[in-house]
Design an enzyme around this catalytic site. Structure first.
Site: not given
Length: 389
Positions: A89-92
């Site tokens: 889950s990528s960096q927001p």
């Protein structure tokens, strides 16, 4: 959630519609009970566990932190934390930056390359609609199945496809937007073919020489796409475009002990504009390490051919050295190529990243400086000099 939204600004000028989507699609619904956090090269990776330590789990999920969800394509458990990160889950803040550049409008058709945890698919559904506007492709069956469960639990309804994202999905073309969540070295022309004129494609351009970039392309009526590099971002590579792992020399004839007067840190710490030129002109990967060894303080810079495991080199800086050692495997003069490209960038006046762009055609892609007719290099062959430089 408020802290997460605050992390997106003021450093990034994120549109309110993107912030509203992030509020409406809670990230925790897409994070597994156990995830891996990789703070950086100077810190040790650690696990977060929702059952064993719920406070840390929730704190990380609603911070501006990437969460690794798969190692080595699922063949190694997360608890072993051996590297080889293959899904996350990528960096927001990076997610918000790419969505901001994508600038989707309600009713538009969106193709997403790489479903991952499903969070960005659900965000896109919130932004453009829940009536089949979003199509998302994932190559990994286990990742795709978990994403489908996450998305269903969140109440989103994208079209989910198991397949190779490099091929796009012509069944729902033409698209108005293409959102890519994996690193791309060569832009597949299929994406341009499946877009209508004026469509926007946003992707992590990952030549993997020090810096990686965000590329925003606009599709033209003549079937080409053109764009710039508005920011930096690093994503896990598309599986079909991963580099091979360098191998040890197969024999004495492949071992070369050389020297260089150029401090390897000059190349390693060069601006992103230099990285873009070097990667374009050489096609090489790079990595660095500043860990001391038995001989004391040292800085190492590796360069390698992403397609040839038997072609790589390492340049080693030590304090007080007049010349620095270079150890090369294979006959390709990798370090010399890197230096030639770097000093060519210097001779052009050290142009920064914002001055470069890319054009994608059926024949391949070209990197250019200031205007599309000043070509730096392409996949088909490198230019000896810039036109009209």
């Amino acid at each position: 959630m408020d802290r997460l939204i605050d992390d997106l600004s003021p450093s990034l000028d994120i549109m309110d519609v993107i912030k509203k989507a992030i509020r409406a699609v809670p990230r925790h619904q897409f994070i597994p009970p156990v995830g891996l956090i990789t703070p950086g090269k100077d810190s040790t990776a650690y696990l977060i566990n929702r059952d064993a330590d719920p406070h840390t789990w929730w704190d990380v999920v609603y911070s501006d932190t990437a969460v690794v969800t798969q190692l080595h394509d699922g063949t190694v458990p997360l608890r072993e934390a051996t590297g080889g990160y293959t899904s996350s889950s990528s960096q927001p803040s990076t997610v918000a930056d790419l969505l901001n550049l994508l600038d989707p409008d309600p009713g538009q058709r969106v193709l997403e390359i790489g479903t991952g945890t499903g969070w960005t698919s659900a965000l896109l559904c919130h932004l453009v609609g829940e009536h089949g506007e979003v199509t998302s492709i994932e190559v990994d069956r286990a990742v795709a199945e978990q994403a489908a469960n996450n998305i269903a639990a969140a109440g989103a309804r994208p079209n989910l496809i198991l397949g190779d994202g490099a091929l796009g999905y012509p069944g729902r073309a033409p698209y108005d937007r293409v959102h890519v969540t994996c690193g791309i070295r060569t832009v597949p022309y299929a994406w341009i073919q499946q877009c209508r004129p004026g469509a926007v494609i946003v992707l992590p351009y990952s030549p993997n020489f020090n810096s990686n970039f965000v590329l925003r392309l606009v599709v033209l009526p003549n079937g080409t796409a053109i764009g710039h590099f508005p920011s930096l971002a690093s994503y896990m590579m598309m599986r079909s475009q991963r580099s091979v792992e360098p191998c040890a020399a197969r024999g004495p004839e492949e071992k070369h002990h050389l020297t260089t007067q150029v401090d390897p840190r000059t190349i390693a710490y060069a601006p992103a504009g230099a990285d873009l030129v070097i990667s374009t002109l050489t096609g090489l990967d790079s990595s660095t390490s500043d860990e001391p060894d038995e001989d004391g303080e040292a800085f190492r810079m590796w360069v390698s051919d992403p397609n040839d495991p038997n072609s790589w080199a390492v340049a080693i800086w030590r304090p007080g050295a007049v010349e620095h050692k270079v150890y090369q495997v294979g006959d390709r003069p990798l370090w010399d190529e890197v230096l030639e490209a770097y000093f060519r960038w210097v001779s052009w006046g050290r142009p920064n990243r914002e001055r470069f762009g890319m054009t994608v055609t059926p024949e391949g892609q070209e990197i250019w400086l200031d205007s599309p007719d000043r070509i730096v290099g392409s996949h088909a062959g490198l230019q000896d000099e810039l036109v009209n430089a």
